[in-house]
Each structure stands twice: as structure tokens, then as C-alpha cells.
Design a protein around this motif. Structure first.
Motif, PDB file in Angstrom:
ATOM      1  N   SER A   1      -7.436  -0.865  -0.066  1.00 49.86           N
ATOM      2  CA  SER A   1      -6.020  -0.691   0.197  1.00 49.86           C
ATOM      3  C   SER A   1      -5.483  -1.724   1.179  1.00 49.86           C
ATOM      4  O   SER A   1      -6.199  -2.246   2.037  1.00 49.86           O
ATOM      5  CB  SER A   1      -5.770   0.704   0.780  1.00 49.86           C
ATOM      6  OG  SER A   1      -6.363   0.808   2.067  1.00 49.86           O
TER       7      SER A   1
ATOM      8  N   SER B   1      -0.339   7.105  -4.388  1.00 55.32           N
ATOM      9  CA  SER B   1       0.712   6.807  -3.402  1.00 55.32           C
ATOM     10  C   SER B   1       1.210   8.166  -2.910  1.00 55.32           C
ATOM     11  O   SER B   1       2.236   8.665  -3.354  1.00 55.32           O
ATOM     12  CB  SER B   1       1.834   5.978  -4.015  1.00 55.32           C
ATOM     13  OG  SER B   1       2.198   6.453  -5.287  1.00 55.32           O
TER      14      SER B   1
ATOM     15  N   GLY C   1       3.059  -0.564   0.147  1.00 61.71           N
ATOM     16  CA  GLY C   1       1.631  -0.545  -0.132  1.00 61.71           C
ATOM     17  C   GLY C   1       1.207  -1.409  -1.305  1.00 61.71           C
ATOM     18  O   GLY C   1       1.938  -1.599  -2.276  1.00 61.71           O
TER      19      GLY C   1
ATOM     20  N   ALA D   1      -3.283   4.130  -0.995  1.00 64.43           N
ATOM     21  CA  ALA D   1      -3.883   4.879   0.110  1.00 64.43           C
ATOM     22  C   ALA D   1      -5.242   5.452  -0.256  1.00 64.43           C
ATOM     23  O   ALA D   1      -6.145   5.485   0.563  1.00 64.43           O
ATOM     24  CB  ALA D   1      -2.950   6.005   0.558  1.00 64.43           C
TER      25      ALA D   1
ATOM     26  N   SER E   1      -2.290  -0.417   2.311  1.00 62.61           N
ATOM     27  CA  SER E   1      -1.255   0.583   2.047  1.00 62.61           C
ATOM     28  C   SER E   1      -0.079   0.511   3.007  1.00 62.61           C
ATOM     29  O   SER E   1       0.942   1.156   2.789  1.00 62.61           O
ATOM     30  CB  SER E   1      -1.861   1.992   2.060  1.00 62.61           C
ATOM     31  OG  SER E   1      -2.544   2.236   3.268  1.00 62.61           O
TER      32      SER E   1
ATOM     33  N   VAL F   1       3.118   4.136   0.489  1.00 61.02           N
ATOM     34  CA  VAL F   1       1.710   3.831   0.797  1.00 61.02           C
ATOM     35  C   VAL F   1       0.835   3.816  -0.468  1.00 61.02           C
ATOM     36  O   VAL F   1      -0.219   4.435  -0.530  1.00 61.02           O
ATOM     37  CB  VAL F   1       1.115   4.735   1.901  1.00 61.02           C
ATOM     38  CG1 VAL F   1       1.763   4.477   3.233  1.00 61.02           C
ATOM     39  CG2 VAL F   1       1.193   6.221   1.574  1.00 61.02           C
TER      40      VAL F   1
END
Length: 509
Positions: free
Chosen positions: A71, A142, A84, A123, A73, A120
Motif C-alpha cells: 500500500s 478502500s 490511496g 489499505a 494508502s 485509503v
């Protein structure tokens, strides 16, 4: 995927880490920057199931060399803060670098959704060959995405592998209960929970119900064989956080994937860590017969003693006492628990700290030994080896520089007497330098990215004030070495360094 508390004590991916994590998690205020457990497979090719004896090699482009995904993110995308991104580094005979990679956002053509502030994306992520075409695919969450009027409702997509790798083409996975919970996809894990040879996907949320999509994922984004919910024995915390982390692996050797749930429950107004092993059965995951485990937040599963059963390795990185709360079994500086697999599931448990045997370093408050960990076979002896992130380790006068510890498996389990290794950015041959707040070991991964059948180390940090970086340390066939090591940075990988992208903070498993 697995959630992990950042050293700042907050989950917001845009927050620069500070000295101490709060063990009593305030998940309601957190942006989910999750960390996953280990997907394990009995084959060295694409990951279709989870077995406790061999680490699966993610192969998104079908070249028979391991790849890694992770990630960023907190990355800005088209000016959107914390939208992200997900980055994939493709293995080559000389390892990984930014020269052969993909950087995917929700604005990438073919990817469901749109990059928005605070989503994000990336994540959490988990890999397996969900459509059976011979290429590993990537489930990506997300969890803070708003879905209609459902704030932080969360979203999950499966991005398809191909001869070109992960290109962004994929499908959206619908929320199983959109009116009953938020943050769909805050945890992801892949395995074969019913033992039918097809990849299943486990998805967590803010409730204590884990949803399993059976038999792979169709081109329309539905589970090929339907889905079901399993109520984990952990309680939802006062803010309704649900499980922190979920980890797939075959602990009892029955060729069905089991699931470790790292969670919290409330007791007398405090958050209290409580973990369980949920067995796989002929009909899938079952909460019946769930077994309690030692406390900890981050878990991996692998056969460290070669007996054919997956051993549960859990990081308990906090101090004996933190914020006035005393934690039974904890050790100042952190501890790693190893619970040995048996035909009946979880067996005996032993603990390792930096004061154990010849484990590098010494146990000091806020070292965070066990902040992250992963398993893989570095030397080809068929025993799973262990890399441990010691993210809060002070190196000389440099606070929170971070350190990596490598411990090797043997017939008697993890060997803490000989062969132990440690790496910091001040180690000879390792690129970079020890800097305050780098937190090297914020995430770690053991993956064969050269195709030689030996697992190499990759480690994330909060390098350069939260930009992040990924350190690559290769295996030379018998041990991890700094020779040939390199650092992969966001600016060389198609990721903006505006804000705090946290590049490399969470590897896919």
C-alpha cells in the motif's frame, strides 16, 4: 487484511508517526491502514489455497518469479488527500526495483470506483488466483470510502492478474450487509476454507461477522459458489471496530484453511486483546470449536519445525504496562508468541523476546519487537524462517530508527541460539542511514522475488518524514545478506510524496 496501529497511536494514514503506539485502540477515529497475515500454499506457483507448510509465491504476471504488492494508502491522487494507491513490484532474477512495477489507483483505467479524499485505497490486500486462469489476482480494499449515504461504508475490488501483471482491470465486490456495518474490507484474507481446491476470500468489517466468498470470483464480481457469514468470537469494541486482523493458514494439517482472528473486546471500559483460531471444515469456516490464543495484533502462519502443521506466530509488540494498563504475558520491548500446530489445532506456546538466547538486541521499552512479522524459507531447508520488525528500536542515539531481526526455523522450532541476524540502515552494505522516526520494520515480507526458491526480505519504513520506502535484502541461498540490497522509493514508483503516502506500510499476503 490486518489492521495495525501505527506508532503514532492513530490509524490516520496522513499522520506522521511519533514515539509510542496506544495499545487501547481508538478505531472509530482511525483511517484503516491495515496489515495482513500470511497466505500460505502447498505450491510454489499461484496462490489458490492456504497451507501451513509453504509460503505462497505471489505471481501476478505468470513468469514464475515472485512479486510483491503493498500500500501507499495515504497517497494523494489527482489532488485528493489520502485517496490511496497500490504498488506492485515484479520479481526478476536480480530482485525487485521500481524499474518493473505498477502503481494503481481508483483512477486507473478499469479499476472500479473513483479516487476520492480519504478512501485509503490499498489499505489492505490479499492475493490468490480467484478466477483460475493461472495468474494471481489481488483483492484490494478502500475501507474508508463513502458509499452513497453510508459514510466510510468501504469498498473491495479484485484486480485481475495477467501476462502484464496487475494493470488495474478488475471488478467490485458488493458489500454483504451495507445497512448493518461500515468499512467493508477493513480485513482481507485468502485461502481454501472448505478444502475444495478453489480460492476463497474472507472479508472483514466493523462488525464481528467475517464474510467468506466461496469458490473464486466471477467476472461480474460475485462469489462463484456463493458467500456466507461467520461470527467471530471476538466482541466488537465500543466503537464497533470488529476484528483487527485475519490470517489464513492450515494449522491442523487437514488441507483446509483455518483463520486466526486478532481482535479486541471491551472489559471494564478498556480495550482488551483477544485472539481465536477458527477451523476450516468441509463446509467452510466455522466458529464452532474456535480456540483461544495468546494476545497479539499481527499474526503469520507457517511450519517452523517441519512437522507438517502450520504454527501460529503472533507479535505482541507492546510493553508490560502502557497507559496505566497491565497486559498479562507482555514483555517490555515486545514479544513474539509461537503456538505450534497439531492435528487438534493450537498446541503448546512459547515466547521469544530480545532477551531470549542470542536474539539480537535487548528488551527495552518501546522497541516494538513483533510490531510486524512474516514467514518464508530463506535457506531452502524446508523449515519456515521468521523475520521480525522491531520498528521502535533505537540505534545508538537515533530514536525509533527501527531494525529487522531474522530467525531461522529448525526441527525444534525457531532457533534463537545460533544463526540469528539483524539489519538496520547502518548495517554495512544496507542503503540509507539510521534516522529518527524511520521505523524500519513497520511492515515486513518474506518472498522469493528472484526465482531461486529462497525467500528474500522486504521491509517498509516511514522514511523521509512519512513518505515511506521499501528495503530489499536478498537471500544468498543460506541466509539474508546486504549484498545486492536496494531501496525502492515512492518518487521512483509513480507515487506522489505530497503529504504522508506511507509507501510500503502494508504488504499483501
Amino acid at each position: 487484511m490486518q489492521q495495525h496501529e501505527r506508532p503514532s497511536g492513530r490509524r490516520s494514514v496522513s499522520v506522521r508517526p511519533s514515539r509510542r503506539p496506544r495499545v487501547r485502540l481508538a478505531l472509530a477515529t482511525a483511517a484503516a491502514a491495515a496489515l495482513t497475515g500470511t497466505l500460505l500454499s502447498a505450491t510454489a506457483g499461484t496462490a489458490a489455497a492456504a497451507d501451513g507448510t509453504y509460503a505462497a509465491r505471489a505471481d501476478f504476471n505468470g513468469d514464475h518469479i515472485g512479486d510483491v504488492a503493498f500500500s501507499a494508502s495515504g497517497a494523494y491522487v489527482s489532488g485528493k488527500k489520502d485517496a490511496g494507491q497500490l504498488v506492485v513490484l515484479y520479481g526478476t532474477k536480480t530482485g525487485v526495483s521500481s524499474a518493473k512495477r505498477s502503481a494503481i489507483s481508483q483512477n486507473t483505467t478499469g479499476n472500479p470506483g473513483t479516487a476520492e479524499t480519504g478512501d485509503v485505497f490499498g489499505a489492505d490486500s490479499a492475493y490468490a488466483d480467484f478466477n483460475g486462469d493461472g495468474y494471481d489476482d489481488l483483492a484490494v480494499s478502500s475501507p474508508m470510502e463513502d458509499v452513497g449515504s453510508d459514510k466510510d461504508g468501504g469498498a473491495v475490488a479484485v484486480l485481475w492478474g495477467s501476462a502484464q501483471g496487475i494493470t488495474g482491470k478488475g471488478v467490485s465486490i458488493a458489500d454483504a450487509a451495507p445497512t448493518k456495518h461500515d468499512r467493508w474490507g477493513r480485513n482481507l484474507a485468502a485461502g481454501d476454507f472448505d478444502g475444495d481446491g478453489k480460492a476463497d476470500l474472507a472479508v472483514g468489517n466493523t462488525s464481528n461477522t467475517i464474510y467468506v466468498l466461496k469458490g473464486g470470483i466471477s467476472a461480474s464480481g460475485t462469489a462463484v459458489e456463493g458467500r456466507y457469514g461467520v461470527k467471530a468470537p471476538v466482541q466488537a469494541s465500543g466503537d464497533g471496530s470488529g476484528p483487527l486482523n485475519i490470517t489464513a493458514g492450515d494449522v491442523n494439517g487437514d488441507h483446509r484453511t483455518d483463520l486466526v482472528v486478532d481482535g479486541f473486546e471491551t472489559a471494564t471500559g478498556q480495550y482488551w486483546n483477544t485472539n481465536y483460531l477458527l477451523p476450516g471444515t468441509s463446509t467452510g469456516l466455522s466458529a464452532a470449536g474456535a480456540q483461544p490464543l495468546k494476545s497479539g495484533v499481527i499474526t503469520g502462519i507457517g511450519d517452523v519445525n517441519g512437522d507438517g502443521f502450520g504454527d501460529i506466530v503472533t507479535g505482541m509488540h507492546w510493553n508490560k504496562t502502557d497507559d496505566g494498563v497491565t497486559f498479562p504475558g507482555a514483555s517490555d520491548g515486545g514479544k513474539v508468541w509461537i503456538t505450534y500446530g497439531t492435528p487438534d489445532g493450537a498446541g503448546s506456546t512459547t515466547g521469544i523476546t530480545q532477551n531470549t538466547g542470542n536474539v539480537p538486541g535487548s528488551s527495552e521499552k518501546n522497541d516494538y519487537f513483533g510490531y510486524e512479522l512474516d514467514l518464508g524459507d530463506v535457506n531452502g531447508d524446508s523449515f519456515q524462517d521468521l523475520v521480525v520488525g522491531v520498528a521502535g528500536e533505537d540505534i545508538g542515539s537515533v530514536t525509533d530508527a527501527g531494525q529487522l531481526v531474522v530467525l531461522y526455523g529448525s526441527a525444534s522450532g525457531i532457533n534463537t541460539s545460533s544463526g540469528t541476524q539483524s539489519f538496520a540502515q547502518s548495517t554495512a552494505g544496507v542503503p540509507g542511514s539510521d534516522e529518527k522516526g524511520d521505523f524500519l520494520g513497520a511492515d515486513v515480507k518474506l518472498e522469493d522475488v528472484t526465482g531461486d526458491g529462497r525467500a528474500d526480505v522486504l521491509a517498509g519504513s516511514y522514511e523521509n518524514d512519512g513518505n515511506g520506502a521499501v528495503l530489499y535484502l536478498p537471500s544468498n541461498g543460506t541466509k539474508i545478506t546486504a549484498t545486492g540490497s536496494r531501496t525502492v522509493s515512492p518518487s521512483d514508483s509513480g507515487v506522489s510524496t505530497t503529504g504522508y503516502p506511507n509507501f510500503g506500510a502494508n504488504f499483501a499476503d
